[in-house]
Write an enzyme that holds these catalytic residues in place. Structure first.
Site, PDB file in Angstrom:
ATOM      1  N   ARG A   1       0.724  -1.281   0.130  1.00 17.26           N
ATOM      2  CA  ARG A   1       0.072   0.080   0.059  1.00 17.26           C
ATOM      3  C   ARG A   1       0.859   1.065   0.160  1.00 17.26           C
ATOM      4  O   ARG A   1       2.276   0.932   0.206  1.00 17.26           O
ATOM      5  CB  ARG A   1      -0.897  -0.008   1.257  1.00 17.26           C
TER       6      ARG A   1
ATOM      7  N   CYS B   1       4.401   8.022  -5.597  1.00 14.31           N
ATOM      8  CA  CYS B   1       5.057   9.383  -5.586  1.00 14.31           C
ATOM      9  C   CYS B   1       4.274  10.586  -5.105  1.00 14.31           C
ATOM     10  O   CYS B   1       3.354  10.810  -5.831  1.00 14.31           O
ATOM     11  CB  CYS B   1       5.802   9.710  -6.827  1.00 14.31           C
TER      12      CYS B   1
ATOM     13  N   ASN C   1      -4.651   8.206   4.381  1.00 16.82           N
ATOM     14  CA  ASN C   1      -4.480   7.606   5.640  1.00 16.82           C
ATOM     15  C   ASN C   1      -2.961   7.740   6.070  1.00 16.82           C
ATOM     16  O   ASN C   1      -2.053   7.254   5.191  1.00 16.82           O
ATOM     17  CB  ASN C   1      -4.853   6.054   5.565  1.00 16.82           C
ATOM     18  N   GLU C   2      -2.782   8.127   7.323  1.00 13.96           N
ATOM     19  CA  GLU C   2      -1.413   8.125   7.639  1.00 13.96           C
ATOM     20  C   GLU C   2      -0.339   8.634   6.903  1.00 13.96           C
ATOM     21  O   GLU C   2       0.601   7.604   6.405  1.00 13.96           O
ATOM     22  CB  GLU C   2      -1.114   6.578   8.550  1.00 13.96           C
TER      23      GLU C   2
ATOM     24  N   CYS D   1      10.246  10.808  -1.868  1.00 19.16           N
ATOM     25  CA  CYS D   1      10.595  10.353  -3.173  1.00 19.16           C
ATOM     26  C   CYS D   1      11.557  11.038  -3.643  1.00 19.16           C
ATOM     27  O   CYS D   1      11.499  12.154  -3.597  1.00 19.16           O
ATOM     28  CB  CYS D   1       9.206  10.207  -3.991  1.00 19.16           C
TER      29      CYS D   1
ATOM     30  N   CYS E   1      12.425  10.184  -7.072  1.00 20.28           N
ATOM     31  CA  CYS E   1      12.284  10.230  -8.605  1.00 20.28           C
ATOM     32  C   CYS E   1      12.434  11.296  -9.240  1.00 20.28           C
ATOM     33  O   CYS E   1      12.722  12.411  -8.848  1.00 20.28           O
ATOM     34  CB  CYS E   1      11.063   9.346  -8.941  1.00 20.28           C
TER      35      CYS E   1
ATOM     36  N   GLU F   1      -7.104   5.660  15.740  1.00 20.07           N
ATOM     37  CA  GLU F   1      -6.728   4.141  15.783  1.00 20.07           C
ATOM     38  C   GLU F   1      -6.181   3.792  17.098  1.00 20.07           C
ATOM     39  O   GLU F   1      -4.907   4.501  17.627  1.00 20.07           O
ATOM     40  CB  GLU F   1      -6.045   4.034  14.757  1.00 20.07           C
TER      41      GLU F   1
ATOM     42  N   GLU G   1      -2.547  -8.094   7.457  1.00 18.91           N
ATOM     43  CA  GLU G   1      -2.957  -7.739   9.088  1.00 18.91           C
ATOM     44  C   GLU G   1      -3.814  -8.508   9.583  1.00 18.91           C
ATOM     45  O   GLU G   1      -4.654  -8.191  10.636  1.00 18.91           O
ATOM     46  CB  GLU G   1      -3.623  -6.248   8.774  1.00 18.91           C
ATOM     47  N   LYS G   2      -4.017  -9.937   9.160  1.00 23.42           N
ATOM     48  CA  LYS G   2      -4.731 -10.792   9.741  1.00 23.42           C
ATOM     49  C   LYS G   2      -4.725 -11.178  11.214  1.00 23.42           C
ATOM     50  O   LYS G   2      -5.534 -11.769  12.026  1.00 23.42           O
ATOM     51  CB  LYS G   2      -5.126 -12.001   8.928  1.00 23.42           C
TER      52      LYS G   2
ATOM     53  N   HIS H   1      -3.569  -8.834  13.355  1.00 20.84           N
ATOM     54  CA  HIS H   1      -3.909  -7.818  14.275  1.00 20.84           C
ATOM     55  C   HIS H   1      -4.962  -7.879  15.075  1.00 20.84           C
ATOM     56  O   HIS H   1      -6.035  -8.247  14.242  1.00 20.84           O
ATOM     57  CB  HIS H   1      -3.558  -6.638  13.241  1.00 20.84           C
TER      58      HIS H   1
HETATM   59  C1  GLA Z   1      -2.102   2.083  10.873  1.00 20.48           C
HETATM   60  C2  GLA Z   1      -3.048   1.999   9.736  1.00 20.48           C
HETATM   61  C3  GLA Z   1      -3.881   0.801   9.714  1.00 20.48           C
HETATM   62  C4  GLA Z   1      -3.245  -0.270  10.146  1.00 20.48           C
HETATM   63  C5  GLA Z   1      -2.583  -0.184  11.453  1.00 20.48           C
HETATM   64  C6  GLA Z   1      -1.931  -1.421  12.152  1.00 20.48           C
HETATM   65  O1  GLA Z   1      -2.375   2.791  12.091  1.00 20.48           O
HETATM   66  O2  GLA Z   1      -3.529   3.237   9.501  1.00 20.48           O
HETATM   67  O3  GLA Z   1      -4.467   0.844   8.475  1.00 20.48           O
HETATM   68  O4  GLA Z   1      -2.170  -0.738   9.310  1.00 20.48           O
HETATM   69  O5  GLA Z   1      -1.568   0.720  11.508  1.00 20.48           O
HETATM   70  O6  GLA Z   1      -1.412  -1.214  13.233  1.00 20.48           O
END
Ligand code: GLA
Length: 638
Positions: free
Chosen positions: A80, A84, A118-119, A127, A129, A275, A323-324, A326
């Site tokens: 994921r 760039c 996300n994050e 990057c 390049c 999260e 992430e199964k 987690h």
């Molecule tokens: C991050 C991501 C989530 C997941 C968690 C796992 O916070 O945003 O998608 O990957 O880490 O801890």
């Protein structure tokens, strides 16, 4: 979800390849169904723009949108965040998707908030390049205006790096030895800005379509690559992801520190814990489970530190994918036998009783200066000591104050500091003229400051401030630092205080000559034997303390206690060791959060009677009992 008291769900964060299975063909049916179901069940959506993981077709068709590392290695799709940040292909595709999402769901009754990307930067913060190189040059033209200015700003006469055309300039790719430090610092600024532009593109689309819907993107606590001061200004709500390591005794302190940062980034506005894990993560070498009560404790801690929402990654533990293993709110096994599920349900119902706390504010008397640019510059290579790390220093200040239940706001250098009684400046290596002047004026006007060694050393170009170290603070501190004498890794120096107390210093020592300050402690070992190590200086109406070494934790605690008492800073409450006490205020009411981090029963003295909102029980003045990792939220005077 209803059983667990869930009222907000992040939806669709990594679903681009489902939403747009091939270029320009959108399939929204499944998401319509999910959002309708949520709405029918009384649950709102924090709807993601889904742009954090581009679909394989985009990378396959346009491999030039993939990121490249400093040594030329390309990062491929199959995980994921493989984009760039400067790629027009990625940016256009993301904009098209977000536009379609905003059109489709802008009026959906379940929509409560937009979750952009996300994050940002989690896996790919920068990057190198060719596309990034061109964008970096454009950014530099904007910053410097002319090549002469850039050459001066980067000090390119050193090692024959003078540029004669813009085209010669590249990102700091892999080089025989250290690339130019000013170039590296600018590249860090540029890289944070490049990702912020990605956020901005989406933010603009969303604000145009749904001006009234709040927008956030989830932060990652003290995440080095992104200057969150700049980012937070562009968000309606600050949100954070927090994954403290249950096996580390400092995790409770670190989570509190991250909470304080989030509150401060939002300039006091309530934030959201976006999260956390219910139990284990999957990405450490050994994924130690949270201890009984720890998830509840850390959830309440976030609220104590200013959060108005507590969420989890993830709802249901997945069967496939990376992430199964987690943890999730809904585990793989039957919920009836799951302690995780039981804890989740309990938390949901307890948080449901805290409505009165929503919007409540904190009142810190202490501010700690924290600056991403200074952090970046401090940790660039080729320094007197690589053992000087920004977060270690921040924690060296934070830990004793956390233990003493002193609430800390983080402040950006240059902020108005007048509402604080005490300002801490751990190793503010890089400082602008304005920020230095603002701190000096704060002390002169009656404030108290504590500053550590190697502060005020460079300007924003990462050029040494000439005129004697620490040039912008010499007057305020009443001293001159003649030279730095960093200590070997396993070396300590003895410290002797005026009252005979002894201490130890690590990491650093320096040759200090007093010019108005008084010495509180001296080095007792050669070569600095008898010379000042820790000083204080009356400056104008205020006082500036200075630490020329890293004192051992006990000495640090004593010094900060001295600074607090000389500044008139009071702790939130007197509580036994291991009990965190934090207060929030709303609509004339105060809420005292008591959080027992130990796995023992404790008695906490209570000055004012009230009601424990967590279970509705009455609390009398005197002692309140807390079980292992137990919490109380006392509505005072209720
Ligand atoms: C991050 C991501 C989530 C997941 C968690 C796992 O916070 O945003 O998608 O990957 O880490 O801890």
């Amino acid at each position: 979800m209803q059983e667990a008291g869930v009222n907000l769900v992040s939806v669709g964060i990594f679903s681009w390849s489902r939403l747009e299975p091939s270029e320009g063909n959108f399939e929204f049916g499944w998401l319509d169904r999910v959002l309708d179901l949520l709405h029918d069940g009384g649950v709102q959506a924090n709807l993601a723009t889904a742009t954090a993981s581009p679909p394989p077709w985009l990378a396959h068709r346009h491999p030039e949108m993939l990121p490249v590392l400093a040594d030329g290695v390309k990062l491929w799709h199959g995980a994921r965040q493989h984009y760039c940040p400067s790629s027009p292909v990625y940016r256009d595709a993301a904009k098209r998707l977000v536009t379609a999402m905003a059109e489709r769901y802008g009026k959906h009754p379940a929509l409560a908030m937009w979750h952009v990307g996300n994050e940002y930067g989690c896996h790919v913060p920068a990057c190198w390049c060719d596309v990034s190189a061109a964008a970096f040059r454009a950014w530099l033209r904007e910053r410097y205006g002319s090549l002469d200015e850039l050459n001066a700003g980067w000090g390119t006469d050193f090692w024959s790096q003078r540029y004669s055309s813009w085209e010669e300039i590249i990102p700091p790719r892999r080089t025989p030895t250290w690339p130019n430090p000013s170039q590296q610092l600018d590249f860090m600024r540029f890289s944070s800005d490049a990702l912020l532009e990605c956020y901005e593109i989406e933010h603009e689309v969303l604000k145009r379509a749904t001006p009234e819907v709040p927008v956030t993107t989830n932060f990652m606590s003290f995440f080095k690559p992104l200057d969150y001061w700049k980012w937070a200004e562009r968000e309606d709500v600050v949100s954070n992801d927090s994954y403290p390591d249950p096996s580390d005794a400092r995790s409770g302190m670190r989570a509190a520190m991250a909470g304080d940062l989030m509150r401060s980034l939002g300039r006091g506005r309530p934030w959201i814990l976006m999260e956390q894990t219910t139990n284990r993560v999957n990405w450490r070498e050994i994924n130690v489970a949270k201890a009984p009560g720890q998830m509840r404790l850390w959830s309440f801690q976030a609220v104590a530190r200013g959060a108005d929402g507590v969420m989890f990654f993830q709802w249901r533990q997945s069967r496939a994918g990376a992430e199964k293993h987690h943890s999730a709110m809904v585990p793989h096994g039957p919920v009836e036998s799951s302690t995780t599920w039981r804890d989740v349900v309990r938390l949901g119902s307890e948080l449901g009783r805290l409505d009165a706390v929503r919007g409540a504010q904190s009142r810190a008397m202490v501010a700690m200066l924290f600056d991403w640019e200074s952090w970046w510059a401090l940790e660039l290579p080729s320094k007197p000591s690589t053992r000087l790390r920004q977060l270690d220093q921040v924690e060296a200040y934070y830990q004793p104050l956390f233990e003493a239940n002193q609430l800390i706001d983080f402040a950006r250098p240059g902020d108005d500091l007048s509402s604080y009684r005490l300002v801490l400046a751990p190793n503010l290596y890089l400082v602008s003229d304005e920020a230095a002047a603002s701190l000096e004026a704060y002390v002169e006007g009656g404030g108290t400051a504590v500053m550590s060694f190697f502060s005020g050393i460079v300007d924003p170009a990462e050029h040494i401030r000439l005129g004697g170290y620490p040039q912008p603070f010499r007057k305020m501190l009443g001293l001159d630092v003649i030279d730095f004498l960093p200590l070997p890794a396993d070396h300590e120096v003895a410290l002797r205080f005026g009252d005979g107390a002894l201490g130890r210093g690590t990491i650093w020592s320096e040759d200090i000559v007093l010019a108005g300050a008084e010495s509180l402690a001296t080095f007792s070992d050669l070569p600095l034997g008898g010379r000042p190590a820790i000083t204080s200086h009356r400056f104008g109406e205020g006082t500036a303390f200075y630490l020329g070494t890293q004192p051992d934790p006990k000495t640090m605690a004593r010094l900060l206690e001295l600074a607090c008492s000389s500044a008139g800073v009071e702790p939130t409450a007197e509580a036994p060791a291991g009990v965190e006490a934090v207060r929030r205020w709303a609509r004339g009411k105060s809420f005292l959060f008591l959080l027992n981090h130990r796995d023992l029963w404790v008695d906490v003295p209570i000055a004012r009677a009230g009601t424990n909102l967590v279970d509705g029980s009455e609390v009398h003045a005197g002692l309140v009992r807390l079980g292992p990792r137990d919490v109380a939220v006392i509505g005072e005077g209720w």
